[in-house]
Structure formats: structure tokens, C-alpha cells
Design a protein around this motif. Structure first.
Motif, PDB file in Angstrom:
ATOM      1  N   SER A  45      58.970 -21.040 -15.531  1.00 35.19           N
ATOM      2  CA  SER A  45      58.908 -19.531 -15.778  1.00 35.19           C
ATOM      3  C   SER A  45      58.532 -19.121 -17.029  1.00 35.19           C
ATOM      4  O   SER A  45      59.256 -19.025 -17.999  1.00 35.19           O
ATOM      5  N   TYR A  46      57.263 -19.233 -17.426  1.00 37.75           N
ATOM      6  CA  TYR A  46      56.565 -19.029 -18.641  1.00 37.75           C
ATOM      7  C   TYR A  46      55.721 -17.582 -18.623  1.00 37.75           C
ATOM      8  O   TYR A  46      55.088 -17.038 -19.404  1.00 37.75           O
ATOM      9  N   ASP A  47      56.116 -16.713 -17.502  1.00 30.71           N
ATOM     10  CA  ASP A  47      55.249 -15.608 -17.243  1.00 30.71           C
ATOM     11  C   ASP A  47      54.004 -15.705 -17.390  1.00 30.71           C
ATOM     12  O   ASP A  47      53.112 -14.896 -18.467  1.00 30.71           O
ATOM     13  N   TRP A  48      53.240 -16.510 -17.014  1.00 31.98           N
ATOM     14  CA  TRP A  48      51.854 -16.891 -17.081  1.00 31.98           C
ATOM     15  C   TRP A  48      50.985 -15.620 -17.063  1.00 31.98           C
ATOM     16  O   TRP A  48      50.120 -15.535 -17.752  1.00 31.98           O
ATOM     17  N   VAL A  49      51.358 -14.906 -16.043  1.00 31.44           N
ATOM     18  CA  VAL A  49      50.044 -13.605 -15.691  1.00 31.44           C
ATOM     19  C   VAL A  49      50.251 -12.842 -16.769  1.00 31.44           C
ATOM     20  O   VAL A  49      49.255 -12.357 -17.180  1.00 31.44           O
ATOM     21  N   ASN A  50      51.568 -12.302 -17.043  1.00 29.77           N
ATOM     22  CA  ASN A  50      51.590 -11.416 -18.370  1.00 29.77           C
ATOM     23  C   ASN A  50      50.706 -12.046 -19.686  1.00 29.77           C
ATOM     24  O   ASN A  50      50.055 -11.272 -19.990  1.00 29.77           O
ATOM     25  N   ASN A  51      51.172 -13.059 -19.941  1.00 29.91           N
ATOM     26  CA  ASN A  51      50.775 -13.558 -21.314  1.00 29.91           C
ATOM     27  C   ASN A  51      49.018 -13.875 -21.103  1.00 29.91           C
ATOM     28  O   ASN A  51      48.545 -13.572 -22.006  1.00 29.91           O
ATOM     29  N   THR A  52      48.605 -14.215 -20.084  1.00 27.01           N
ATOM     30  CA  THR A  52      47.246 -14.395 -19.725  1.00 27.01           C
ATOM     31  C   THR A  52      46.528 -13.056 -19.959  1.00 27.01           C
ATOM     32  O   THR A  52      45.266 -13.007 -20.470  1.00 27.01           O
ATOM     33  N   MET A  53      47.120 -12.042 -19.407  1.00 26.84           N
ATOM     34  CA  MET A  53      46.459 -10.849 -19.336  1.00 26.84           C
ATOM     35  C   MET A  53      46.406 -10.117 -20.623  1.00 26.84           C
ATOM     36  O   MET A  53      45.717  -9.431 -21.344  1.00 26.84           O
ATOM     37  N   VAL A  54      47.547 -10.311 -21.740  1.00 29.62           N
ATOM     38  CA  VAL A  54      47.548 -10.021 -22.752  1.00 29.62           C
ATOM     39  C   VAL A  54      46.620 -10.623 -23.550  1.00 29.62           C
ATOM     40  O   VAL A  54      45.834  -9.759 -24.596  1.00 29.62           O
TER      41      VAL A  54
END
Length: 249
Positions: A45-54
Motif C-alpha cells: 500500500s504505497y499508492d504507486w499509481v498516484n506517486n508515479t503520475m506525480v
């Protein structure tokens, strides 16, 4: 496809060697996780999608601004000797400032978040685009320019028919170098002035020694850079003739 088998095989060989080294060498996971463990961290649960998009947004935005600014300034300098003598040395001097030193100032001026990171990406990646574009616009045969002027060609016609086509290989060379710098700039910015993104995530998981997640963040950052580099190469393939690409590679 035959051209791509060798690099694909090389990447695969690195992954296999990595896995064998960790497993056969019994390397502790906190020192060097295996590729399997690294990719398994995607389900944490590291919120990969959001962090990658940022991070991708910061890289693409800052890079796009650097391309527009670098090419635009080089074009203006090619049209005015006075502007060239005033702006080019100034841009080189400004780019001698360590970008890490600008991070705290950007925090004061723009707070944390997207904007300061985009500015750091721009500051790091703009110089190679500016310099290579300026050189490309100057690398024109004087006799050819004299011929076009003798035929009453306008400045716009000289630019669109002679200068720009001749400068494109140089422009794309600078853009390729800038892709690497843009990725580095985004991560530097996230280390200094961010509350999201893959660089920020790396700082968070470092505390818990989740090395697999750190490696996964590095791989995702690398993938963003590879995709950006591929887009630049595709654009070069579409706009620059094969002979020009080879001779200016």
C-alpha cells in the motif's frame, strides 16, 4: 523486431543475473532484494499509481517548458547578434548555480509540491537544448544563405526552409540529453521540496528499510525516463531524414 531482440535479451540477462546473485549469494533482502521481491512490492500500500503520475507529470511539464524556452531563446539569439551576446553568456552563468542550492529558495517562494519540482526540472534540463539548438541554427552554409537572399527570400523562408531543417538533428541531440537531466531534476526536487512522488516515497520507505520498494521506485523512475526518451526518438524519426540522423548522431 530483429533490431530490438539484442537490447531486450540484454535487459533480461541483467534481471536473471540479479536474481541468481541474490539467491545463490544469500544476500539479505534489506541489502539487495531480488527482482521477484522488488516487483512484489507493487502490491503493497504505497499508492504507486498516484506517486508515479506525480513524478511523470513533473518530468513532462518541466521538460516541455525547457524545450519551448530553449528552442525559442536560441531562435531569438540567432536573429539578433546583440541579444545573442547578452543572453547566451547570462544563461550559461545562471546554469552554473547548483540546482540543489535553489531547492530551499523554491520552497520559500512556491512552498512544497508540484511547482518547485517543475522549476528544478526546467533549470537542470534547459541548457543542453539551448546550446545545441543555437549551434544547429548557426551551422548553415554561408553560400546557401547568400543564394537565398539573392533570390529575395524572406527571413521566415530562410528559417523554415534552411535553418530549421538543418538544426533539427542538433535540437534532438539536446533533447535526448535533457531527458536524462529532467528525470534527475524531478527526483532532486522531490527529495527537497515535495510531499508526493516516487522520490518522496523513496525517502519514506528508507526509514523502514523497505529496500524492495526503493528499488521498485527506481525502476519506475527509469521507465518514465525511457518512455520520454523513446517519444523523443519517435519524433526525431518522423521529422528528421535518415541521413541527417546518422550524420549528426
Amino acid at each position: 523486431m530483429k533490431r530490438h531482440w539484442i537490447p531486450i535479451a540484454a535487459h533480461g540477462a541483467v534481471l536473471v543475473a540479479w536474481q541468481l546473485w541474490v539467491v545463490l549469494g544469500e544476500v539479505p533482502a534489506y541489502v539487495m532484494p531480488s527482482p521477484v521481491a522488488t516487483f512484489a512490492s507493487l502490491w503493497e500500500s504505497y499508492d504507486w499509481v498516484n506517486n508515479t503520475m506525480v513524478t511523470a507529470g513533473e518530468i513532462l511539464t518541466g521538460y516541455a517548458i525547457s524545450v519551448v524556452f530553449g528552442v525559442g531563446v536560441a531562435l531569438l539569439c540567432s536573429w539578433s547578434r546583440i541579444l545573442d551576446q547578452a543572453v547566451m553568456p547570462l544563461m550559461i552563468s545562471l546554469n552554473m548555480i547548483p540546482k540543489v542550492a535553489l531547492g530551499p529558495l523554491f520552497i520559500v517562494w512556491f512552498s512544497y509540491g508540484f511547482t518547485p519540482n517543475v522549476l528544478i526540472v526546467f533549470a537542470i534540463s534547459v541548457l543542453p537544448i539551448l546550446l545545441t539548438t543555437a549551434r544547429g541554427l548557426r551551422e548553415v552554409e554561408p553560400d546557401l544563405l547568400d543564394l537565398v537572399r539573392a533570390l529575395k527570400g524572406s527571413r521566415w523562408q530562410i528559417f523554415t526552409k534552411i535553418q530549421l531543417p538543418g538544426a533539427l538533428p542538433y535540437i534532438f541531440s539536446g533533447m535526448k540529453v535533457a531527458t536524462v537531466l529532467a528525470v534527475a531534476g524531478a527526483i532532486v526536487g522531490e527529495f527537497i521540496a515535495s510531499d508526493s512522488g516516487l522520490g518522496y516515497l523513496m525517502l519514506q520507505v528508507q526509514v523502514t528499510l523497505d529496500t524492495a520498494a526503493m528499488f521498485m521506485a527506481v525502476l519506475l523512475i527509469t521507465m518514465i525516463g525511457v518512455v520520454l526518451y523513446g517519444l523523443v526518438q519517435l519524433l526525431e524519426y518522423v521529422t528528421v531524414s535518415r541521413d541527417s540522423r546518422v550524420s549528426h548522431a
